[in-house]
Design a protein around this motif. Structure first.
Motif, PDB file in Angstrom:
ATOM      1  N   GLU A  12       4.469   8.885  -0.788  1.00  0.00           N
ATOM      2  CA  GLU A  12       3.416   9.838  -0.408  1.00  0.00           C
ATOM      3  C   GLU A  12       2.324   9.160   0.417  1.00  0.00           C
ATOM      4  OE1 GLU A  12       3.504  13.192  -1.246  1.00  0.00           O
ATOM      5  OE2 GLU A  12       5.504  12.727  -1.990  1.00  0.00           O
ATOM      6  N   LEU A  13       2.125   7.869   0.226  1.00  0.00           N
ATOM      7  CA  LEU A  13       1.065   7.135   0.927  1.00  0.00           C
ATOM      8  C   LEU A  13       1.506   6.683   2.325  1.00  0.00           C
ATOM      9  CD1 LEU A  13      -1.746   5.765   0.808  1.00  0.00           C
ATOM     10  CD2 LEU A  13      -0.606   3.779  -0.173  1.00  0.00           C
ATOM     11  N   VAL A  14       2.768   6.395   2.490  1.00  0.00           N
ATOM     12  CA  VAL A  14       3.267   5.772   3.723  1.00  0.00           C
ATOM     13  C   VAL A  14       2.944   6.561   5.000  1.00  0.00           C
ATOM     14  CG1 VAL A  14       5.347   4.933   4.895  1.00  0.00           C
ATOM     15  CG2 VAL A  14       4.977   4.437   2.476  1.00  0.00           C
ATOM     16  N   PRO A  15       3.063   7.898   5.016  1.00  0.00           N
ATOM     17  CA  PRO A  15       2.783   8.622   6.269  1.00  0.00           C
ATOM     18  C   PRO A  15       1.372   8.426   6.830  1.00  0.00           C
ATOM     19  CG  PRO A  15       3.939  10.043   4.738  1.00  0.00           C
ATOM     20  CD  PRO A  15       3.580   8.798   3.990  1.00  0.00           C
ATOM     21  N   ILE A  16       0.410   8.075   6.007  1.00  0.00           N
ATOM     22  CA  ILE A  16      -0.954   7.906   6.521  1.00  0.00           C
ATOM     23  C   ILE A  16      -1.232   6.490   7.006  1.00  0.00           C
ATOM     24  CG2 ILE A  16      -1.843   9.786   5.102  1.00  0.00           C
ATOM     25  CD1 ILE A  16      -3.201   7.631   3.348  1.00  0.00           C
ATOM     26  N   LEU A  17      -0.271   5.588   6.845  1.00  0.00           N
ATOM     27  CA  LEU A  17      -0.447   4.214   7.302  1.00  0.00           C
ATOM     28  C   LEU A  17      -0.221   4.123   8.804  1.00  0.00           C
ATOM     29  CD1 LEU A  17       1.529   2.376   4.476  1.00  0.00           C
ATOM     30  CD2 LEU A  17      -0.952   2.698   4.633  1.00  0.00           C
ATOM     31  N   THR A  18      -0.804   3.103   9.415  1.00  0.00           N
ATOM     32  CA  THR A  18      -0.581   2.892  10.841  1.00  0.00           C
ATOM     33  C   THR A  18       0.855   2.419  11.055  1.00  0.00           C
ATOM     34  OG1 THR A  18      -1.236   0.556  10.828  1.00  0.00           O
ATOM     35  CG2 THR A  18      -2.993   2.204  11.193  1.00  0.00           C
ATOM     36  N   LYS A  19       1.318   2.556  12.284  1.00  0.00           N
ATOM     37  CA  LYS A  19       2.678   2.141  12.636  1.00  0.00           C
ATOM     38  C   LYS A  19       2.889   0.655  12.312  1.00  0.00           C
ATOM     39  CE  LYS A  19       3.535   1.618  16.941  1.00  0.00           C
ATOM     40  NZ  LYS A  19       3.714   1.763  18.370  1.00  0.00           N
ATOM     41  N   ASP A  20       1.905  -0.177  12.619  1.00  0.00           N
ATOM     42  CA  ASP A  20       2.032  -1.615  12.358  1.00  0.00           C
ATOM     43  C   ASP A  20       2.086  -1.933  10.867  1.00  0.00           C
ATOM     44  OD1 ASP A  20       2.165  -2.419  15.004  1.00  0.00           O
ATOM     45  OD2 ASP A  20      -0.008  -2.601  15.200  1.00  0.00           O
ATOM     46  N   ARG A  85     -12.758   1.474  15.525  1.00  0.00           N
ATOM     47  CA  ARG A  85     -11.519   0.961  16.116  1.00  0.00           C
ATOM     48  C   ARG A  85     -11.774  -0.306  16.927  1.00  0.00           C
ATOM     49  NH1 ARG A  85      -7.557   4.397  14.754  1.00  0.00           N
ATOM     50  NH2 ARG A  85      -8.043   6.598  14.573  1.00  0.00           N
ATOM     51  N   ALA A  86     -12.829  -1.031  16.564  1.00  0.00           N
ATOM     52  CA  ALA A  86     -13.094  -2.316  17.197  1.00  0.00           C
ATOM     53  C   ALA A  86     -12.060  -3.335  16.736  1.00  0.00           C
ATOM     54  CB  ALA A  86     -14.499  -2.810  16.845  1.00  0.00           C
ATOM     55  N   MET A  87     -11.432  -3.045  15.612  1.00  0.00           N
ATOM     56  CA  MET A  87     -10.329  -3.859  15.118  1.00  0.00           C
ATOM     57  C   MET A  87      -9.411  -2.948  14.322  1.00  0.00           C
ATOM     58  SD  MET A  87     -11.832  -5.977  11.830  1.00  0.00           S
ATOM     59  CE  MET A  87     -12.893  -6.983  12.790  1.00  0.00           C
ATOM     60  N   SER A  88      -8.196  -3.398  14.118  1.00  0.00           N
ATOM     61  CA  SER A  88      -7.233  -2.611  13.350  1.00  0.00           C
ATOM     62  C   SER A  88      -6.951  -3.295  12.026  1.00  0.00           C
ATOM     63  CB  SER A  88      -5.930  -2.467  14.134  1.00  0.00           C
ATOM     64  OG  SER A  88      -5.284  -3.724  14.219  1.00  0.00           O
ATOM     65  N   THR A  89      -6.390  -2.547  11.119  1.00  0.00           N
ATOM     66  CA  THR A  89      -5.996  -3.130   9.835  1.00  0.00           C
ATOM     67  C   THR A  89      -5.038  -4.288  10.089  1.00  0.00           C
ATOM     68  OG1 THR A  89      -6.171  -0.944   8.844  1.00  0.00           O
ATOM     69  CG2 THR A  89      -4.996  -2.603   7.582  1.00  0.00           C
ATOM     70  N   MET A  90      -4.130  -4.090  11.028  1.00  0.00           N
ATOM     71  CA  MET A  90      -3.145  -5.135  11.313  1.00  0.00           C
ATOM     72  C   MET A  90      -3.810  -6.389  11.862  1.00  0.00           C
ATOM     73  SD  MET A  90      -0.105  -5.233  10.618  1.00  0.00           S
ATOM     74  CE  MET A  90       1.004  -6.588  10.691  1.00  0.00           C
ATOM     75  N   SER A  91      -4.829  -6.241  12.693  1.00  0.00           N
ATOM     76  CA  SER A  91      -5.505  -7.435  13.223  1.00  0.00           C
ATOM     77  C   SER A  91      -6.224  -8.171  12.096  1.00  0.00           C
ATOM     78  CB  SER A  91      -6.467  -7.079  14.348  1.00  0.00           C
ATOM     79  OG  SER A  91      -7.565  -6.331  13.883  1.00  0.00           O
ATOM     80  N   VAL A  92      -6.739  -7.421  11.130  1.00  0.00           N
ATOM     81  CA  VAL A  92      -7.363  -8.058   9.967  1.00  0.00           C
ATOM     82  C   VAL A  92      -6.308  -8.859   9.216  1.00  0.00           C
ATOM     83  CG1 VAL A  92      -8.515  -7.662   7.749  1.00  0.00           C
ATOM     84  CG2 VAL A  92      -9.183  -6.332   9.754  1.00  0.00           C
ATOM     85  N   PHE A  93      -5.134  -8.243   8.979  1.00  0.00           N
ATOM     86  CA  PHE A  93      -4.047  -8.944   8.283  1.00  0.00           C
ATOM     87  C   PHE A  93      -3.617 -10.192   9.046  1.00  0.00           C
ATOM     88  CE2 PHE A  93      -2.257  -4.858   6.144  1.00  0.00           C
ATOM     89  CZ  PHE A  93      -3.239  -4.940   5.168  1.00  0.00           C
TER      90      PHE A  93
END
Length: 177
Positions: A12-20, A85-93
């Motif tokens: 149920e959570l996965v659809p709201i995650l970013t593609k990365d 959107r100055a950074m993405s979750t993926m860039s943080v990771f």
């Protein structure tokens, strides 16, 4: 821990995650939980916490009140950057040494083999799934989802061989947490 993982995420959570971020997810089962009418996919993010280096507290010398204030400030700045959107979750990771350390043993060969074995499991080709899961176990012997699916196949299969039950619909009832 039935799946032997540190992170277990509902489909149920996965659809709201970013593609990365979705690329980090590994689908590990499709189950129907007690009281639910529809099957639910389960995912994990493969991390290894056993060999993580101890993190030193960079605010060690601060009193608790100041430490909390500094951490809240960092959280605020990160959240605002994500919102703008100055950074993405993926860039943080990608830029986080601790997260990189958690993923240092990620094995691409194992992951490809897992995808094949999981597809065979879901589609009901349990003989192939069993063989591929055993091959994957040679690469990652302690992988919890592999152990779980092997137990499921070995306990639910139709003998001789490892045939899926005739009523297999690509999911199973989850009987334990």
């Amino acid at each position: 821990m039935q799946y032997g993982v540190h992170i277990l995420v509902s489909g149920e959570l996965v659809p709201i995650l970013t593609k990365d971020v979705k690329k980090l997810m590994r689908e590990v089962d499709t189950v129907k939980v007690k009281g639910s009418d529809k099957p639910m996919k389960l995912y994990t993010v493969d991390v290894q916490v056993e060999e993580i280096a101890e993190v030193t507290d960079r605010f060690k010398k601060l009193v608790i009140k100041d430490k909390k204030r500094m951490l809240e400030r960092e959280k605020f700045v990160l959240w605002e950057s994500l919102k703008r959107r100055a950074m993405s979750t993926m860039s943080v990771f990608k830029n986080d040494a601790d997260f990189s350390d958690l993923r240092k043993n990620y094995n691409k060969e194992f992951n490809e083999l897992w995808k094949q074995s999981y597809d065979a499991y879901i589609s009901g080709d349990w003989s192939l799934a069993h063989r591929l899961l055993r091959d994957g176990q040679e690469i990652c012997p302690e992988d919890g989802p592999t152990k779980t699916l092997l137990r499921v196949i070995e306990s639910m299969c139709v003998r001789p061989g490892y045939s899926a039950p005739p009523d297999w619909e690509g999911w199973r009832s989850l009987t334990e947490k």
